[in-house]
Design a protein around this motif. Structure first.
Motif, PDB file in Angstrom:
ATOM      1  N   ALA A 268       0.690  -0.609  -0.254  1.00  0.00           N
ATOM      2  CA  ALA A 268      -0.373   0.255   0.281  1.00  0.00           C
ATOM      3  C   ALA A 268       0.710   1.286   0.309  1.00  0.00           C
ATOM      4  CB  ALA A 268      -1.226  -0.096   1.176  1.00  0.00           C
ATOM      5  N   ARG A 269       0.551   2.242  -0.407  1.00  0.00           N
ATOM      6  CA  ARG A 269       0.686   3.614  -0.790  1.00  0.00           C
ATOM      7  C   ARG A 269       0.543   4.161   0.590  1.00  0.00           C
ATOM      8  NH1 ARG A 269      -0.906   7.367  -5.038  1.00  0.00           N
ATOM      9  NH2 ARG A 269      -0.025   9.273  -3.935  1.00  0.00           N
ATOM     10  N   VAL A 270       1.524   4.964   1.510  1.00  0.00           N
ATOM     11  CA  VAL A 270       1.005   5.171   3.198  1.00  0.00           C
ATOM     12  C   VAL A 270       1.552   6.905   2.495  1.00  0.00           C
ATOM     13  CG1 VAL A 270       1.395   5.268   5.086  1.00  0.00           C
ATOM     14  CG2 VAL A 270       1.563   3.339   4.052  1.00  0.00           C
ATOM     15  N   GLU A 271       1.115   8.228   3.880  1.00  0.00           N
ATOM     16  CA  GLU A 271       1.062   9.355   3.095  1.00  0.00           C
ATOM     17  C   GLU A 271       1.251  10.225   4.288  1.00  0.00           C
ATOM     18  OE1 GLU A 271       0.473  12.010  -0.346  1.00  0.00           O
ATOM     19  OE2 GLU A 271       0.525   9.564  -1.405  1.00  0.00           O
ATOM     20  N   GLY A 272       1.736  10.699   4.672  1.00  0.00           N
ATOM     21  CA  GLY A 272       0.952  11.321   6.450  1.00  0.00           C
ATOM     22  C   GLY A 272       2.116  11.040   7.344  1.00  0.00           C
ATOM     23  N   LEU A 273       2.573   9.794   7.514  1.00  0.00           N
ATOM     24  CA  LEU A 273       2.744   8.963   8.498  1.00  0.00           C
ATOM     25  C   LEU A 273       3.687  10.016   9.004  1.00  0.00           C
ATOM     26  CD1 LEU A 273       2.616   6.857  10.262  1.00  0.00           C
ATOM     27  CD2 LEU A 273       3.836   5.398   8.601  1.00  0.00           C
ATOM     28  N   PRO A 274       4.686  10.708   9.023  1.00  0.00           N
ATOM     29  CA  PRO A 274       5.765  11.382   9.711  1.00  0.00           C
ATOM     30  C   PRO A 274       4.450  12.147  11.015  1.00  0.00           C
ATOM     31  CG  PRO A 274       6.499  11.737   7.867  1.00  0.00           C
ATOM     32  CD  PRO A 274       5.039  10.837   7.596  1.00  0.00           C
ATOM     33  N   ALA A 275       3.578  12.633  10.766  1.00  0.00           N
ATOM     34  CA  ALA A 275       2.757  14.108  11.691  1.00  0.00           C
ATOM     35  C   ALA A 275       1.851  13.017  12.384  1.00  0.00           C
ATOM     36  CB  ALA A 275       2.543  15.038  10.486  1.00  0.00           C
ATOM     37  N   ALA A 276       1.038  12.222  11.048  1.00  0.00           N
ATOM     38  CA  ALA A 276       0.337  10.961  11.722  1.00  0.00           C
ATOM     39  C   ALA A 276      -1.141  11.860  12.245  1.00  0.00           C
ATOM     40  CB  ALA A 276       0.600  10.546  12.586  1.00  0.00           C
ATOM     41  N   ASP A 277      -1.418  13.322  11.651  1.00  0.00           N
ATOM     42  CA  ASP A 277      -3.233  13.884  11.917  1.00  0.00           C
ATOM     43  C   ASP A 277      -3.954  13.742  10.817  1.00  0.00           C
ATOM     44  OD1 ASP A 277      -1.822  15.848  13.713  1.00  0.00           O
ATOM     45  OD2 ASP A 277      -1.287  17.222  12.546  1.00  0.00           O
ATOM     46  N   TRP A 278      -3.582  13.014  10.011  1.00  0.00           N
ATOM     47  CA  TRP A 278      -4.270  12.572   8.669  1.00  0.00           C
ATOM     48  C   TRP A 278      -3.231  11.814   8.082  1.00  0.00           C
ATOM     49  CZ3 TRP A 278      -6.791  15.410   4.497  1.00  0.00           C
ATOM     50  CH2 TRP A 278      -7.816  14.777   3.452  1.00  0.00           C
ATOM     51  N   VAL A 279      -3.370  10.319   7.877  1.00  0.00           N
ATOM     52  CA  VAL A 279      -2.658   9.239   7.459  1.00  0.00           C
ATOM     53  C   VAL A 279      -3.935   9.059   6.278  1.00  0.00           C
ATOM     54  CG1 VAL A 279      -1.099   7.124   7.130  1.00  0.00           C
ATOM     55  CG2 VAL A 279      -0.869   8.590   9.415  1.00  0.00           C
TER      56      VAL A 279
END
Length: 131
Positions: A80-91
């Motif tokens: 799966a492609r994952v975006e937003g993981l470092p901040a984790a407000d919205w992943v």
């Protein structure tokens, strides 16, 4: 339509349902808050299902996302492609047939994706020509 038993549902028989069920059970196991599944089949070409859920903190959101991606790879062999993981407000987790949005509650409330994807279920604005 006859109900299909869980034993007869295999990833090979219905990969979309298997992925969708894995997403929902993983989020339930990780105590996601207010999980909503929006069927997109026949409404959009981006995916068959959109799942939206919240976590109580950025740490929980990040943990839910990481575990979900690991389970998809381990149990179904799907990346799966994952975006937003470092901040984790919205992943955002894009697994192809199922798109998953994981939010902190404040961020989810701000973007209100459920309303955006309601497809005619949301109230229409009044037409000034007929007023």
């Amino acid at each position: 339509m006859a109900a299909q038993s869980l034993a007869s549902r295999t990833p090979e028989a219905d990969p979309v349902s298997a992925l969708h069920n894995l997403v929902l059970s993983s989020l339930e196991d990780d105590q996601a808050i207010e999980t909503v599944s929006i069927p997109l089949e026949g409404k959009s070409s981006i995916a068959d299902h959109m799942v939206i859920a919240s976590g109580r903190s950025t740490r929980q959101v990040a943990s839910m996302a990481q575990k979900l991606v690991e389970r998809m790879k381990g149990e179904l062999g799907r990346g799966a492609r994952v975006e937003g993981l470092p901040a984790a407000d919205w992943v955002l987790i894009d697994a192809g047939d199922v798109i998953v949005h994981l939010f902190r509650p404040e961020v989810r409330s701000f973007y209100n994706l459920e309303r955006m994807w309601a497809f005619g279920e949301a109230p229409q604005p009044p037409n000034p020509a007929h007023a």
